[in-house]
Design a protein around this motif. Structure first.
Motif, PDB file in Angstrom:
ATOM      1  N   TYR A 100      -5.562   1.155   6.071  1.00  0.00           N
ATOM      2  CA  TYR A 100      -5.149   2.052   4.994  1.00  0.00           C
ATOM      3  C   TYR A 100      -6.297   2.302   4.016  1.00  0.00           C
ATOM      4  O   TYR A 100      -6.512   3.434   3.574  1.00  0.00           O
ATOM      5  N   LYS A 144      -6.266   0.346  -5.082  1.00  0.00           N
ATOM      6  CA  LYS A 144      -6.910   0.223  -3.773  1.00  0.00           C
ATOM      7  C   LYS A 144      -8.284  -0.383  -3.993  1.00  0.00           C
ATOM      8  O   LYS A 144      -9.210   0.268  -4.473  1.00  0.00           O
ATOM      9  N   ARG A 154      -7.467   5.417   5.760  1.00  0.00           N
ATOM     10  CA  ARG A 154      -6.540   6.203   4.951  1.00  0.00           C
ATOM     11  C   ARG A 154      -5.273   6.632   5.686  1.00  0.00           C
ATOM     12  O   ARG A 154      -4.812   7.753   5.548  1.00  0.00           O
TER      13      ARG A 154
END
Length: 337
Positions: free
Chosen positions: A37, A335, A41
């Protein structure tokens, strides 16, 4: 005082120890999901079956080694076969990326397209694993079964209850700590790790800084393959290897990644233990535990179990829904790969 000690031993035997091993396994799985992720992404729904593929290769190599008399004594032979599983899984996911994901990456497709594609990859990998090794339980664990058996513990302490510590539980925690430490060192200290973090933070700026995107993607998939294989093998050693089980693990692993903070490696580890202990604590039957703490007249006759073990994955789902409603960013927001 003796009753309290007996109650603590029961709780440790059925909640603390197994929950810690299960938490480490979920944390490693959630780290792989977080890495995909953060760098690539998209949410990789094929991660559970990537674990199954890596574990399958390790199982097959372990059987071959056992057949030729190779072993590690008290340690599982699977540790010798683990590098072969990691290598095969890395080749498999790199081939998948080249054949499937790279096309959509060059088209700059929306993340939802990658999610749909990963579902297709998941079904293909699931079919490959079942075709090769079959759908049934496969046992490949050898070496010493217990570090401390319940009988030995009772003899040493004189307590009525015995604490049994499986060697695979301790092995899971030790290997998980080593792998997590190595991953954090790589991301924080190496040039490629810093390039991956820069790419995850701002792709365009990283490209302007000279970061090679193809190399970043390749290294990311290799790390994901290693994490998935280690997690899959440790889970198989601690429980048993069954392909469909790894598909079921997808829910608690995603729940762990989201609860901790999707894209945050530290959050993935924290979320893994939160989910694991929640599942174990809610599905444990507290009859024996309360029997040592309460007077005989108040001792429960029922199991005192909030949910049956067959509903343990429902706990992950409930926690996931609550977190998404109350704190969508997770415990550790942001993130931060």
């Amino acid at each position: 005082m003796t009753d309290i000690l007996n109650a603590l031993v029961v709780f440790a035997n059925f909640v603390l120890v197994p929950g810690g091993a299960y938490g480490a396994q979920l944390a490693l799985g959630a780290l792989g999901i977080t890495l995909v992720y953060g760098v690539l992404r998209f949410s990789n729904f094929a991660h559970g079956d990537t674990m199954a593929f890596g574990a399958m290769v390790t199982v097959l190599v372990t059987w071959w080694m056992q057949g030729h008399g190779l072993s590690l004594g008290v340690l599982p032979t699977a540790l010798l076969a683990l590098p072969f599983g990691i290598a095969a899984t890395a080749l498999f996911v790199l081939a998948t990326d080249r054949v499937v994901y790279r096309f959509y990456r060059r088209q700059r497709s929306a993340p939802v397209i990658f999610v749909i594609v990963s579902v297709g990859v998941m079904f293909i990998m699931n079919g490959v694993v079942r075709f090769i090794i079959g759908p049934d339980d496969q046992n490949f664990a050898d070496g010493a079964r217990f570090i401390v058996s319940a009988r030995d513990f009772r003899e040493m302490t004189g307590l009525d209850e015995g604490l049994a510590i499986k060697s695979t539980a301790l092995l899971t925690l030790v290997v998980a700590i080593v792998v997590m430490a190595a991953l954090f060192w790589f991301l924080q200290k190496t040039r490629m790790g810093k390039a991956m973090r820069a790419y995850a933070d701002n792709e365009d700026l990283a490209l302007l800084s000279g970061v090679n995107p193809d190399r970043v993607v390749m290294v990311a998939w290799i790390l994901v393959a290693a994490l998935a294989t280690v997690a899959g093998v440790l889970y198989g050693l601690d429980k048993t290897f069954k392909p469909f089980t790894y598909f079921q693990l997808l829910l608690p692993m995603f729940a762990a990644a989201i609860v901790g903070g999707i894209g945050n490696p530290v959050g993935a580890i924290l979320g893994g233990f939160v989910i694991a202990y929640s599942e174990v604590a809610v599905t444990y039957a507290y009859k024996r535990f309360l029997g040592h703490l309460l007077p005989e007249s108040l001792a429960p006759e029922s199991l005192v179990q909030l949910l049956g073990t067959e509903y343990k994955f429902a706990v992950s789902f409930i926690i996931l829904v609550v977190v998404l409603l109350i704190r969508p960013t997770g415990i550790l927001r942001g993130k931060t790969i």
